[in-house]
Scaffold this motif. Structure first.
Motif, PDB file in Angstrom:
ATOM      1  N   ALA A 186      16.787  34.958 -54.404  1.00 42.41           N
ATOM      2  CA  ALA A 186      16.444  33.529 -54.454  1.00 42.41           C
ATOM      3  C   ALA A 186      15.282  33.227 -53.509  1.00 42.41           C
ATOM      4  CB  ALA A 186      17.659  32.673 -54.111  1.00 42.41           C
ATOM      5  N   GLU A 187      15.347  33.744 -52.295  1.00 40.14           N
ATOM      6  CA  GLU A 187      14.257  33.496 -51.340  1.00 40.14           C
ATOM      7  C   GLU A 187      12.955  34.135 -51.815  1.00 40.14           C
ATOM      8  OE1 GLU A 187      16.296  32.570 -47.054  1.00 40.14           O
ATOM      9  OE2 GLU A 187      15.688  34.661 -47.413  1.00 40.14           O
ATOM     10  N   GLU A 188      13.027  35.346 -52.340  1.00 39.21           N
ATOM     11  CA  GLU A 188      11.817  36.021 -52.834  1.00 39.21           C
ATOM     12  C   GLU A 188      11.189  35.257 -53.989  1.00 39.21           C
ATOM     13  OE1 GLU A 188      12.706  40.039 -54.022  1.00 39.21           O
ATOM     14  OE2 GLU A 188      13.065  40.697 -51.949  1.00 39.21           O
ATOM     15  N   GLU A 189      11.978  34.939 -55.006  1.00 38.56           N
ATOM     16  CA  GLU A 189      11.408  34.323 -56.201  1.00 38.56           C
ATOM     17  C   GLU A 189      10.979  32.880 -55.973  1.00 38.56           C
ATOM     18  OE1 GLU A 189      13.138  35.023 -60.017  1.00 38.56           O
ATOM     19  OE2 GLU A 189      13.625  37.091 -59.495  1.00 38.56           O
ATOM     20  N   LEU A 190      11.706  32.152 -55.122  1.00 46.67           N
ATOM     21  CA  LEU A 190      11.311  30.770 -54.821  1.00 46.67           C
ATOM     22  C   LEU A 190      10.190  30.726 -53.783  1.00 46.67           C
ATOM     23  CD1 LEU A 190      14.843  29.120 -54.661  1.00 46.67           C
ATOM     24  CD2 LEU A 190      13.143  28.839 -56.486  1.00 46.67           C
ATOM     25  N   GLY A 191       9.998  31.818 -53.046  1.00 48.08           N
ATOM     26  CA  GLY A 191       8.969  31.866 -52.023  1.00 48.08           C
ATOM     27  C   GLY A 191       9.333  31.036 -50.803  1.00 48.08           C
ATOM     28  N   VAL A 192      10.589  31.109 -50.401  1.00 51.41           N
ATOM     29  CA  VAL A 192      11.071  30.331 -49.251  1.00 51.41           C
ATOM     30  C   VAL A 192      11.810  31.266 -48.293  1.00 51.41           C
ATOM     31  CG1 VAL A 192      11.330  28.240 -50.651  1.00 51.41           C
ATOM     32  CG2 VAL A 192      13.310  29.723 -50.298  1.00 51.41           C
ATOM     33  N   SER A 193      12.031  30.779 -47.071  1.00 55.29           N
ATOM     34  CA  SER A 193      12.927  31.478 -46.155  1.00 55.29           C
ATOM     35  C   SER A 193      13.809  30.426 -45.507  1.00 55.29           C
ATOM     36  CB  SER A 193      12.143  32.277 -45.111  1.00 55.29           C
ATOM     37  OG  SER A 193      11.330  31.429 -44.362  1.00 55.29           O
TER      38      SER A 193
END
Length: 174
Positions: free
Chosen positions: A85-92
């Motif tokens: 989820a963090e990778e594909e959404l580009g969030v941390s």
């Protein structure tokens, strides 16, 4: 690392690990493996929908209402859901996605579109109140759509068959 070289667990019909192999080999031989599906909503309840790039190994160019992907060897479903989820959404700093249910995806469409035959699929949900910056190599279009608009688009856009199966199960689960 080239995605085809990522090592995956091969699992049986009870989701027990029976071996490991590179993703490309798993797909080529249609060996059962593990995947996660994360339904990401914004604080208004809209659902993150995206179109996969045409370079994806599985279901290239198709739309999906889930972010997610394969579970790496030795990785838990929960860890994979947060990582993907963090990778594909580009969030941390995303909260841990809430696990909802697991099912075995065995789609007729899987092999025809570069899929690996069948995979144990764990469905999660998360609220994302962070600005998203999706990975350009994974996603070439995205938007947060109200659930009603997503429902209208189901018959119009080409969807990933495994995502569509997970979405139908999610609606029945509620």
């Amino acid at each position: 690392m080239n995605p085809a070289e990522e090592i995956l667990d091969i699992v049986d019909d009870q989701d027990r690990v029976v071996g490991q192999a590179p993703r490309g080999e798993v797909y080529a031989n249609h060996w059962r493996h593990r995947a996660v599906f994360v339904l990401a909503r914004d604080p208004a309840g809209r659902i993150f929908v995206h179109r996969r790039t045409t370079t994806k190994l599985v279901f290239p160019g198709r739309y999906d209402m889930f972010v997610g992907g394969v579970v790496g060897t030795g990785e838990s479903y929960d860890a994979a859901a947060l990582r993907e989820a963090e990778e594909e959404l580009g969030v941390s700093g995303l909260p841990a996605p809430a696990p909802l249910f697991k099912f075995l995806y065995e789609g007729e469409d899987a092999e025809a579109h570069g899929g690996g035959g069948s995979w144990w699929s764990y469905v999660y949900e998360v609220t994302c109140d962070l600005p998203v910056r999706p990975q350009a190599e994974e996603i070439d279009w995205h938007a947060f759509l109200p659930p009603e608009e997503l429902e209208r688009r189901l018959g119009e856009w080409p969807w990933t068959p495994d995502g569509l199966a997970a979405y139908e199960r999610l609606k029945a689960h509620r």
